[in-house]
Scaffold this active site. Structure first.
Site: not given
Length: 207
Positions: A35, A59-61, A65, A126-127
């Protein structure tokens, strides 16, 4: 299910929009969270994740967040692209720096194991990593090149003067009558603006 659309006729799968994340992941084998909310949030709770699930968590990028319940990370095996970067930007930023992770490249190179049990929860934290993006795009291109799913288009700008940033916006070329039905229509190709002394698009006015 709230509402959904069917792509079965074209692609062989359906899309369903669910009223809650809990309902969306019920019975899923693969879950992807992604998101644009720039906060520490919990979109997926540990109680909603069954044994054996694969979670893709791009999403945690960025710092500050996250989207996963930290307990999910503790229950599973976490794979990362770049450990130093992921500890700052990924889901594991919520956990101590000693939390164990496995670099994805080691799995691909045969230096580390991937999934080791059917009921194991695996998480790809994944970032974003440039060489990974390029490799994936190259693989995709080579897989579909020459087939019906591939169409080459020109995305590279080639201006007459590379130092003139407005060259494309000012350059205009006529579109044939066969294409538009109106020989008076001119399209500014680079900017995508249609300009006409024509009743076809009266709202555009004169350029």
């Amino acid at each position: 299910m709230g509402h959904g659309g069917s792509c079965a006729g074209t692609y062989g799968f359906d899309i369903q929009v669910c009223p809650s994340g809990q309902e969306a992941v019920r019975g899923a084998d693969i879950i992807t969270t992604c998101t644009a909310d720039k906060t520490h949030a919990i979109l997926l709770y540990s109680a909603d994740v069954s044994p054996g699930v694969r979670i893709n968590a791009p999403g945690g990028d960025c710092p500050g967040k996250t989207e996963l319940d930290p307990e999910i990370l503790r229950r599973g095996t976490v794979f990362v692209e770049s450990e130093p970067q992921t500890r700052i930007e990924g889901e594991i930023q919520a956990l101590p720096g000693t939390f164990p992770v496995t670099p994805l490249w080691k799995v691909l190179a045969g230096e580390a194991e991937g999934r080791t049990a059917e009921n194991e929860i695996t998480v790809f934290d994944s970032v974003g990593f440039a060489i990974e993006d390029y490799s994936a795009l190259l693989y995709l291109y080579e897989s579909v090149s020459g087939g019906p799913l591939c169409e080459e288009i020109d995305l590279v700008a080639d201006p007459d003067d590379p130092k003139d940033l407005f060259g494309f916006a000012l350059a205009a070329s006529p579109v044939s009558q066969a294409a538009t039905g109106d020989p008076a229509v001119t399209v500014r190709q680079a900017s995508g603006l249609a300009c006409a002394g024509s009743p076809m698009w009266p709202h555009l006015g004169e350029c």
